[in-house]
Scaffold this motif. Structure first.
Motif, mmCIF file in Angstrom:
data_model
loop_
_atom_site.group_PDB
_atom_site.id
_atom_site.type_symbol
_atom_site.label_atom_id
_atom_site.label_comp_id
_atom_site.label_asym_id
_atom_site.label_seq_id
_atom_site.Cartn_x
_atom_site.Cartn_y
_atom_site.Cartn_z
ATOM 1 N N PRO A 15 13.121 -50.682 -17.966
ATOM 2 C CA PRO A 15 13.258 -49.552 -17.635
ATOM 3 C C PRO A 15 11.990 -49.019 -17.417
ATOM 4 O O PRO A 15 11.052 -49.270 -17.825
ATOM 5 C CB PRO A 15 13.787 -48.956 -18.957
ATOM 6 N N PRO A 16 12.093 -47.563 -16.462
ATOM 7 C CA PRO A 16 10.717 -47.056 -15.946
ATOM 8 C C PRO A 16 9.881 -46.676 -17.418
ATOM 9 O O PRO A 16 8.643 -47.040 -16.897
ATOM 10 C CB PRO A 16 11.250 -45.600 -15.221
ATOM 11 N N SER A 17 10.359 -46.238 -18.246
ATOM 12 C CA SER A 17 9.159 -45.622 -19.137
ATOM 13 C C SER A 17 8.630 -46.854 -19.616
ATOM 14 O O SER A 17 7.343 -46.972 -20.070
ATOM 15 C CB SER A 17 9.811 -44.784 -20.228
ATOM 16 N N GLN A 18 9.446 -48.038 -19.876
ATOM 17 C CA GLN A 18 8.827 -49.267 -20.521
ATOM 18 C C GLN A 18 7.790 -49.793 -19.432
ATOM 19 O O GLN A 18 6.770 -50.382 -19.890
ATOM 20 C CB GLN A 18 9.801 -50.474 -21.036
ATOM 21 N N ARG A 19 8.099 -49.816 -18.213
ATOM 22 C CA ARG A 19 7.322 -50.533 -16.998
ATOM 23 C C ARG A 19 6.204 -49.699 -17.179
ATOM 24 O O ARG A 19 4.842 -50.041 -17.019
ATOM 25 C CB ARG A 19 8.186 -50.308 -15.772
ATOM 26 N N GLN A 20 6.185 -47.980 -17.331
ATOM 27 C CA GLN A 20 5.059 -47.541 -17.216
ATOM 28 C C GLN A 20 4.062 -47.433 -18.265
ATOM 29 O O GLN A 20 2.742 -47.687 -18.252
ATOM 30 C CB GLN A 20 5.391 -45.856 -17.381
ATOM 31 N N ILE A 22 3.468 -50.536 -19.966
ATOM 32 C CA ILE A 22 3.109 -51.836 -19.679
ATOM 33 C C ILE A 22 2.041 -51.745 -18.873
ATOM 34 O O ILE A 22 0.906 -52.281 -18.772
ATOM 35 C CB ILE A 22 4.162 -52.793 -19.357
ATOM 36 N N SER A 23 2.150 -51.038 -17.548
ATOM 37 C CA SER A 23 1.199 -50.881 -16.783
ATOM 38 C C SER A 23 0.002 -49.943 -17.313
ATOM 39 O O SER A 23 -1.195 -50.409 -16.965
ATOM 40 C CB SER A 23 2.017 -49.921 -15.558
ATOM 41 N N MET A 24 0.171 -48.886 -17.958
ATOM 42 C CA MET A 24 -0.832 -48.207 -18.483
ATOM 43 C C MET A 24 -1.663 -48.816 -19.216
ATOM 44 O O MET A 24 -2.915 -48.927 -19.400
ATOM 45 C CB MET A 24 -0.217 -46.761 -19.412
ATOM 46 N N LYS A 25 -1.105 -49.991 -20.390
ATOM 47 C CA LYS A 25 -1.906 -50.475 -21.481
ATOM 48 C C LYS A 25 -2.462 -51.702 -20.698
ATOM 49 O O LYS A 25 -3.725 -52.179 -21.202
ATOM 50 C CB LYS A 25 -0.982 -50.972 -22.517
ATOM 51 N N LEU A 26 -1.628 -52.572 -19.986
ATOM 52 C CA LEU A 26 -2.355 -54.128 -19.784
ATOM 53 C C LEU A 26 -3.027 -54.016 -18.430
ATOM 54 O O LEU A 26 -3.868 -54.871 -18.232
ATOM 55 C CB LEU A 26 -1.164 -54.968 -19.766
ATOM 56 N N LEU A 27 -2.567 -52.966 -17.516
ATOM 57 C CA LEU A 27 -3.070 -53.275 -16.161
ATOM 58 C C LEU A 27 -4.107 -52.233 -16.079
ATOM 59 O O LEU A 27 -5.185 -52.433 -15.219
ATOM 60 C CB LEU A 27 -1.858 -53.060 -15.003
ATOM 61 N N ARG A 28 -4.035 -50.998 -16.504
ATOM 62 C CA ARG A 28 -4.999 -49.892 -16.508
ATOM 63 C C ARG A 28 -6.014 -49.568 -17.524
ATOM 64 O O ARG A 28 -6.898 -49.013 -17.689
ATOM 65 C CB ARG A 28 -4.420 -48.677 -16.115
ATOM 66 N N GLY A 29 -5.576 -50.408 -18.778
ATOM 67 C CA GLY A 29 -6.593 -50.434 -19.825
ATOM 68 C C GLY A 29 -6.399 -49.028 -20.637
ATOM 69 O O GLY A 29 -7.556 -48.681 -21.544
ATOM 70 N N ALA A 37 -0.665 -39.138 -25.371
ATOM 71 C CA ALA A 37 -0.749 -37.732 -24.408
ATOM 72 C C ALA A 37 0.158 -37.893 -23.251
ATOM 73 O O ALA A 37 0.650 -36.760 -22.905
ATOM 74 C CB ALA A 37 -2.145 -37.924 -24.417
ATOM 75 N N ALA A 38 -0.128 -38.940 -22.573
ATOM 76 C CA ALA A 38 0.878 -38.772 -21.117
ATOM 77 C C ALA A 38 2.269 -38.823 -21.365
ATOM 78 O O ALA A 38 3.117 -37.997 -20.520
ATOM 79 C CB ALA A 38 0.468 -40.001 -20.320
ATOM 80 N N PHE A 39 2.734 -39.232 -22.665
ATOM 81 C CA PHE A 39 4.259 -39.146 -22.760
ATOM 82 C C PHE A 39 4.595 -38.147 -23.866
ATOM 83 O O PHE A 39 5.840 -37.845 -23.808
ATOM 84 C CB PHE A 39 4.735 -40.419 -23.478
ATOM 85 N N GLY A 40 3.614 -37.268 -24.109
ATOM 86 C CA GLY A 40 3.645 -36.291 -25.236
ATOM 87 C C GLY A 40 4.426 -36.751 -26.654
ATOM 88 O O GLY A 40 5.322 -36.061 -27.108
ATOM 89 N N VAL A 41 4.211 -38.040 -26.983
ATOM 90 C CA VAL A 41 4.576 -38.563 -28.230
ATOM 91 C C VAL A 41 3.192 -38.878 -29.263
ATOM 92 O O VAL A 41 2.392 -38.717 -28.651
ATOM 93 C CB VAL A 41 5.239 -39.821 -28.029
ATOM 94 N N LYS A 47 2.704 -47.028 -29.530
ATOM 95 C CA LYS A 47 2.679 -48.418 -29.872
ATOM 96 C C LYS A 47 3.972 -48.853 -29.984
ATOM 97 O O LYS A 47 4.167 -50.251 -29.623
ATOM 98 C CB LYS A 47 1.868 -48.490 -31.217
ATOM 99 N N MET A 48 4.853 -48.232 -30.576
ATOM 100 C CA MET A 48 6.173 -48.725 -30.659
ATOM 101 C C MET A 48 7.133 -49.031 -29.178
ATOM 102 O O MET A 48 7.533 -49.852 -28.996
ATOM 103 C CB MET A 48 7.036 -47.795 -31.338
ATOM 104 N N ARG A 49 6.846 -48.156 -28.357
ATOM 105 C CA ARG A 49 7.201 -48.013 -27.005
ATOM 106 C C ARG A 49 6.646 -49.320 -26.300
ATOM 107 O O ARG A 49 7.368 -50.283 -25.806
ATOM 108 C CB ARG A 49 6.774 -46.993 -26.154
ATOM 109 N N PHE A 50 5.610 -49.564 -26.558
ATOM 110 C CA PHE A 50 4.742 -50.736 -25.996
ATOM 111 C C PHE A 50 5.220 -52.071 -26.685
ATOM 112 O O PHE A 50 5.511 -52.957 -25.993
ATOM 113 C CB PHE A 50 3.080 -50.734 -26.282
ATOM 114 N N GLN A 51 5.501 -52.272 -28.035
ATOM 115 C CA GLN A 51 5.936 -53.233 -28.590
ATOM 116 C C GLN A 51 7.321 -53.626 -28.147
ATOM 117 O O GLN A 51 7.649 -54.933 -27.857
ATOM 118 C CB GLN A 51 5.647 -53.126 -30.284
#
Length: 68
Positions: A15-20, A22-29, A37-41, A47-51
């Motif tokens: 899903p787009p939010s999970q893809r984002q 993953i991209s933010m954490k693994l590809l952009r660091g 902050a980006a998601f307002g959570v 961390k839960m979304r990432f897991q």
């Protein structure tokens, strides 16, 4: 098995939010604080979304015959 292709397909199928996340954490660091902050959570929610996204990726890759 084409691991790169399978990984790309697995990421694309998220899903787009999970893809984002993953991209933010693994590809952009990004840090979890920055992702939160980006998601307002909260950081914990980020961390839960990432897991959850990692779990979905792992499941998809296992279905494609790729295991860690």
């Amino acid at each position: 098995v084409d691991v790169d292709g399978a990984l790309g397909a697995a990421i694309a199928s998220l899903p787009p939010s999970q893809r984002q996340v993953i991209s933010m954490k693994l590809l952009r660091g990004f840090s979890f604080r920055e992702i939160a902050a980006a998601f307002g959570v909260s950081e914990a929610a980020a961390k839960m979304r990432f897991q959850r996204a990692l779990g979905a990726l792992r499941s998809d890759l296992e279905q494609r015959g790729i295991t860690p």
